[in-house]
Design a protein around this motif. Sequence first.
Motif, PDB file in Angstrom:
ATOM      1  N   ARG A  26     -16.595   3.361   4.941  1.00  0.00           N
ATOM      2  CA  ARG A  26     -15.561   3.597   3.940  1.00  0.00           C
ATOM      3  C   ARG A  26     -15.713   4.559   2.977  1.00  0.00           C
ATOM      4  N   ALA A  29     -12.065   9.506   2.237  1.00  0.00           N
ATOM      5  CA  ALA A  29     -10.457   9.107   1.939  1.00  0.00           C
ATOM      6  C   ALA A  29      -9.528   9.470   3.090  1.00  0.00           C
ATOM      7  N   ALA A  30     -10.088  10.477   3.921  1.00  0.00           N
ATOM      8  CA  ALA A  30      -9.074  10.725   5.135  1.00  0.00           C
ATOM      9  C   ALA A  30      -9.829  11.484   6.324  1.00  0.00           C
ATOM     10  N   SER A  56     -12.647   5.001  12.187  1.00  0.00           N
ATOM     11  CA  SER A  56     -11.953   3.535  11.257  1.00  0.00           C
ATOM     12  C   SER A  56     -13.019   3.059  10.401  1.00  0.00           C
ATOM     13  N   LEU A  59     -13.304   5.139   7.125  1.00  0.00           N
ATOM     14  CA  LEU A  59     -12.056   5.141   6.347  1.00  0.00           C
ATOM     15  C   LEU A  59     -11.941   3.958   5.597  1.00  0.00           C
ATOM     16  N   PRO A  60     -11.132   3.828   4.481  1.00  0.00           N
ATOM     17  CA  PRO A  60     -10.969   2.688   3.510  1.00  0.00           C
ATOM     18  C   PRO A  60     -10.111   1.865   4.573  1.00  0.00           C
ATOM     19  N   GLU A  63      -6.218   2.607   6.363  1.00  0.00           N
ATOM     20  CA  GLU A  63      -5.883   4.025   6.441  1.00  0.00           C
ATOM     21  C   GLU A  63      -5.995   4.315   7.871  1.00  0.00           C
ATOM     22  N   GLU A  64      -4.855   5.063   8.102  1.00  0.00           N
ATOM     23  CA  GLU A  64      -4.843   5.477   9.716  1.00  0.00           C
ATOM     24  C   GLU A  64      -5.599   6.925  10.164  1.00  0.00           C
TER      25      GLU A  64
END
Length: 71
Positions: A26, A29-30, A56, A59-60, A63-64
């Motif tokens: 996590r 941000a992107a 995945s 990422l948070p 998020e995609e």
Amino acid sequence: MTKILISVTDMNWMALDVRQLPFPDRSMAAVVEKGTMDALLRKGDDCWLDMCKECSRVLPPGEELPSLPSL
């Protein structure tokens, strides 16, 4: 790409294995993928799933992962 964005001074460029990213869970941000999925799908095995799982992971929640295909 580095030549195009040479004037962007606050960006770090790294060569990494997208299936084993050296970042904590996590922590991003992107993540944007450009052509990597295409290359992994052409390989013919399930390594593209490893890429998706690893992206995945960093990422948070919720998020995609945008995927921009190579042309």
